[in-house]
Design a protein around this motif. Structure first.
Motif, short mmCIF file in Angstrom:
data_model
loop_
_atom_site.label_atom_id
_atom_site.label_comp_id
_atom_site.label_asym_id
_atom_site.label_seq_id
_atom_site.Cartn_x
_atom_site.Cartn_y
_atom_site.Cartn_z
N THR A 227 15.81 -7.84 1.58
CA THR A 227 15.56 -7.58 3.00
C THR A 227 16.41 -6.42 3.49
OG1 THR A 227 15.10 -9.93 3.30
CG2 THR A 227 15.47 -8.65 5.29
N LEU A 228 17.66 -6.38 3.01
CA LEU A 228 18.57 -5.28 3.35
C LEU A 228 18.01 -3.94 2.90
CD1 LEU A 228 21.29 -5.87 4.71
CD2 LEU A 228 22.39 -5.49 2.53
N GLU A 229 17.43 -3.92 1.69
CA GLU A 229 16.82 -2.68 1.19
C GLU A 229 15.69 -2.24 2.13
OE1 GLU A 229 17.87 -1.00 -1.47
OE2 GLU A 229 19.33 -2.50 -2.11
N MET A 230 14.92 -3.19 2.64
CA MET A 230 13.84 -2.86 3.58
C MET A 230 14.41 -2.35 4.90
SD MET A 230 11.41 -6.14 2.91
CE MET A 230 10.16 -5.87 4.15
N GLN A 231 15.49 -2.99 5.36
CA GLN A 231 16.10 -2.56 6.62
C GLN A 231 16.59 -1.12 6.53
OE1 GLN A 231 18.96 -5.87 7.10
NE2 GLN A 231 17.85 -6.44 8.95
N ARG A 232 17.18 -0.78 5.39
CA ARG A 232 17.69 0.58 5.19
C ARG A 232 16.57 1.60 5.36
NH1 ARG A 232 21.39 -0.48 -0.16
NH2 ARG A 232 23.22 0.52 0.72
N ARG A 233 15.37 1.25 4.91
CA ARG A 233 14.27 2.21 4.93
C ARG A 233 13.49 2.19 6.23
NH1 ARG A 233 10.77 0.46 0.74
NH2 ARG A 233 9.56 2.35 1.09
N PHE A 234 13.29 1.00 6.80
CA PHE A 234 12.36 0.88 7.93
C PHE A 234 13.06 0.74 9.29
CE2 PHE A 234 9.88 -0.37 4.22
CZ PHE A 234 8.71 0.36 4.41
N ASN A 235 14.38 0.51 9.29
CA ASN A 235 15.08 0.31 10.56
C ASN A 235 15.85 1.55 11.01
OD1 ASN A 235 14.11 -2.26 10.36
ND2 ASN A 235 16.07 -3.30 10.58
N ARG A 236 15.38 2.71 10.60
CA ARG A 236 16.07 3.95 10.96
C ARG A 236 16.09 4.18 12.47
NH1 ARG A 236 19.72 5.61 8.06
NH2 ARG A 236 19.39 4.83 5.98
N ASP A 237 14.93 4.02 13.12
CA ASP A 237 14.83 4.33 14.55
C ASP A 237 14.87 3.11 15.45
OD1 ASP A 237 14.50 7.04 13.84
OD2 ASP A 237 12.38 6.65 13.41
N GLN A 238 14.44 1.99 14.92
CA GLN A 238 14.49 0.72 15.68
C GLN A 238 14.48 -0.43 14.70
OE1 GLN A 238 10.81 -0.46 17.59
NE2 GLN A 238 9.78 1.35 16.78
N ALA A 239 14.79 -1.63 15.19
CA ALA A 239 14.84 -2.79 14.29
C ALA A 239 13.42 -3.33 14.07
CB ALA A 239 15.73 -3.87 14.88
N ILE A 240 12.86 -3.02 12.91
CA ILE A 240 11.54 -3.53 12.54
C ILE A 240 11.70 -4.77 11.66
CG2 ILE A 240 9.43 -3.03 11.19
CD1 ILE A 240 9.36 -1.42 13.67
N ILE A 241 12.64 -4.69 10.71
CA ILE A 241 12.85 -5.79 9.76
C ILE A 241 14.05 -6.63 10.21
CG2 ILE A 241 13.24 -6.40 7.33
CD1 ILE A 241 10.68 -4.73 7.75
N PHE A 242 13.85 -7.94 10.34
CA PHE A 242 14.91 -8.87 10.73
C PHE A 242 15.24 -9.78 9.55
CE2 PHE A 242 13.99 -7.31 14.80
CZ PHE A 242 14.82 -7.86 15.76
N ASN A 243 16.52 -9.88 9.23
CA ASN A 243 16.97 -10.81 8.20
C ASN A 243 17.31 -12.14 8.87
OD1 ASN A 243 17.74 -11.72 5.69
ND2 ASN A 243 19.31 -10.15 5.35
N THR A 244 17.24 -13.24 8.15
CA THR A 244 17.54 -14.55 8.74
C THR A 244 18.84 -15.09 8.17
OG1 THR A 244 15.17 -14.99 8.98
CG2 THR A 244 16.65 -16.89 9.15
N TYR A 245 19.71 -15.57 9.04
CA TYR A 245 21.00 -16.12 8.63
C TYR A 245 21.04 -17.60 8.98
CZ TYR A 245 22.20 -11.23 8.14
OH TYR A 245 22.20 -9.91 7.75
N GLN A 246 21.31 -18.44 7.97
CA GLN A 246 21.37 -19.88 8.18
C GLN A 246 22.82 -20.27 8.45
OE1 GLN A 246 19.69 -20.06 4.26
NE2 GLN A 246 18.18 -21.54 4.92
N CYS A 247 23.07 -20.73 9.66
CA CYS A 247 24.46 -20.97 10.06
C CYS A 247 25.02 -22.30 9.55
CB CYS A 247 24.60 -20.85 11.57
SG CYS A 247 24.22 -19.17 12.13
N TYR A 248 24.19 -23.09 8.87
CA TYR A 248 24.77 -24.29 8.25
C TYR A 248 25.43 -23.95 6.92
CZ TYR A 248 20.48 -25.13 5.33
OH TYR A 248 19.43 -25.05 4.44
N LEU A 249 25.29 -22.69 6.46
CA LEU A 249 25.95 -22.29 5.22
C LEU A 249 27.41 -21.90 5.49
CD1 LEU A 249 23.25 -20.06 3.46
CD2 LEU A 249 23.82 -22.44 2.98
N LYS A 250 28.29 -22.29 4.59
CA LYS A 250 29.72 -22.00 4.76
C LYS A 250 29.98 -20.49 4.79
CE LYS A 250 31.11 -26.24 2.38
NZ LYS A 250 31.46 -26.82 1.08
N GLU A 251 29.11 -19.71 4.11
CA GLU A 251 29.38 -18.27 4.01
C GLU A 251 28.60 -17.45 5.05
OE1 GLU A 251 26.30 -17.11 0.44
OE2 GLU A 251 28.33 -17.70 -0.15
#
Length: 433
Positions: A227-251
């Motif tokens: 997803t990060l690789e996609m963000q690098r390419r497609f989020n240059r001008d605005q946020a098109i790709i959103f990654n999801t973070y699960q907050c029940y994970l310790k990390e």
């Protein structure tokens, strides 16, 4: 040593396990996909394309959610996750040897000279060989290498990672990171990347944002990295790709902070969807059965703390850079109130459209409607498909949400109060207040 047994435990997490071959088992709150074959993955891609088009046709700033396990072979995601975790663990091992154990992930900085010596001593690479690793534009210019520099040495689109060796903690032998990748698996990886590419391009063309759903923790390092690789390419001008973070994970906090820092350095727009997490029962059972550390926070309160900590970090970033965006995907009233309070304190106005709210269709309307009426960008998450597949999904979500019945009663009371108010005001069929 304890660190060695910890390392062995970690590796178990990323091995295919027969008992968990069916990822629907014990999952009470999320849709999961089987891998049948590449043709099935292409069908899923077509479905996602139609979903993007529908989202574009129904609202101006639509979102569409996709699952990467539907677009390729989950076994590849397991293997790639293991590679990424091994590589990150190797970095932490080097940092510990340079006296930096216990520091926050982003504060660990390896001195290039010492690092090259260590790589040479371990027989991984001679100084001459490792020299070119650290001659990139930003790599090692400061004489140090941090986790982001280190991660950039593995590029999911090249064969560089085939050349990289890391010590196996159990045998003490050096092993290539991607030793178990066959040509066919290489092709499967490329096809998965191509499908992601097709979806990202369609989303960009139609003005829809693409949310890549989080999945089980043993797939997640790979999913986040792709997803990060996609963000690098497609989020240059605005946020098109959103990654999801699960907050029940310790990390979770480490993951959010490292990715935000990468977006700062590279100048693209960070997009995050924050959720609490949907795979708790299965994650815990798998960890106990296979014998690795439970990746989930020990209590619901700890997960709440983690959610608010991650959210606060992104809100601060929005205030300072204007290049971050967050979807607060939560049915928790306290979390919504926390977000509104922090937005006010930081001076983030709803009209900036940097903070979005999301709830499931048919749930928590007493949160959704007031937010919408107050001018906040708010979304309903609409699961769709054959009735026999969608209804169990919705009933499981209802089961999963604590206090759902109390909230439903409260919602009913609020709606009844609104009906009475409109009757008295003579405006039953008007939506104006």
């Amino acid at each position: 040593s304890s660190s060695t047994s910890g390392a062995e435990q970690r590796e178990k997490q990323y091995r295919a396990h027969r008992g968990f071959g069916d990822r629907r088992d014990g999952v009470i709150s999320a849709r999961t996909y089987f891998y049948a074959d590449e043709a099935k993955c292409d069908q899923h891609m077509e479905t996602f394309l139609r979903c993007i088009d529908a989202s574009s046709g129904s609202s101006e700033d639509g979102f569409s959610a996709i699952k990467l396990t539907a677009l390729g072979r989950p076994q590849f995601l397991l293997q790639f996750s293991e590679v990424l975790v091994k590589w990150r663990r190797f970095f932490h091992q080097m940092a510990a040897e340079q006296g930096q154990a216990g520091r926050a992930a982003l504060e660990m900085k390896l001195e290039v000279e010492k690092l090259q010596e260590a790589l040479a001593n371990l027989g991984i690479a001679t100084k001459a060989e490792s020299q070119h690793w650290f001659t990139g534009e930003n790599l090692g210019v400061s004489g140090t290498v941090d986790l982001l520099d280190w991660n950039s040495l593995i590029d999911s689109r090249t064969k560089l990672s085939k050349l990289l060796l890391v010590p196996n903690m159990q045998t003490g032998q050096l092993e290539p990171l991607l030793s178990r990748f066959t040509e066919e698996e290489d092709l499967q990886m490329k096809r998965m990347l191509q499908r992601m590419d097709v979806l990202a391009k369609r989303a960009t063309e139609t003005g829809v944002r693409l949310m890549v759903d989080a999945e089980q923790s043993y797939f997640q390092p790979a999913i986040s990295r792709l997803t990060l690789e996609m963000q690098r390419r497609f989020n240059r001008d605005q946020a098109i790709i959103f990654n999801t973070y699960q907050c029940y994970l310790k990390e979770a906090y480490d993951n959010v902070t490292v990715d935000v820092e990468l977006s700062r350095r590279e100048g693209w727009h960070f997009g995050a969807k924050l959720v609490r997490g949907a795979y708790m029962e299965q994650e815990r059972e798998r960890a106990a059965q296979i014998g690795y550390e439970d990746p989930i926070n020990p209590t619901y309160e700890k997960t709440n703390e983690m959610y608010h900590r991650c959210l606060d970090y992104i809100l601060e970033e929005i205030k300072h850079s204007q290049k971050a965006n967050v979807m607060v995907a939560s049915h928790n009233e306290d979390t919504v109130k926390f977000t509104l309070r922090r937005m006010m304190e930081l001076g983030i106005h709803p009209s900036e459209k940097k903070v979005y709210f999301g709830q499931l269709l048919g749930m928590c309307d007493q949160i959704t409607f007031p937010l919408g009426q107050a001018g906040f960008p708010v979304y309903k998450y609409v699961p769709y498909g054959p009735v026999n597949e969608v209804l169990p999904y919705l009933s499981r979500r209802a089961q999963e949400n604590r206090g759902f019945v109390q909230r439903a009663n409260r919602e009913r009371d609020l709606l009844w109060r609104e009906v009475k108010r409109r009757l008295l005001a003579g405006s039953l069929f008007s939506s104006s207040r």
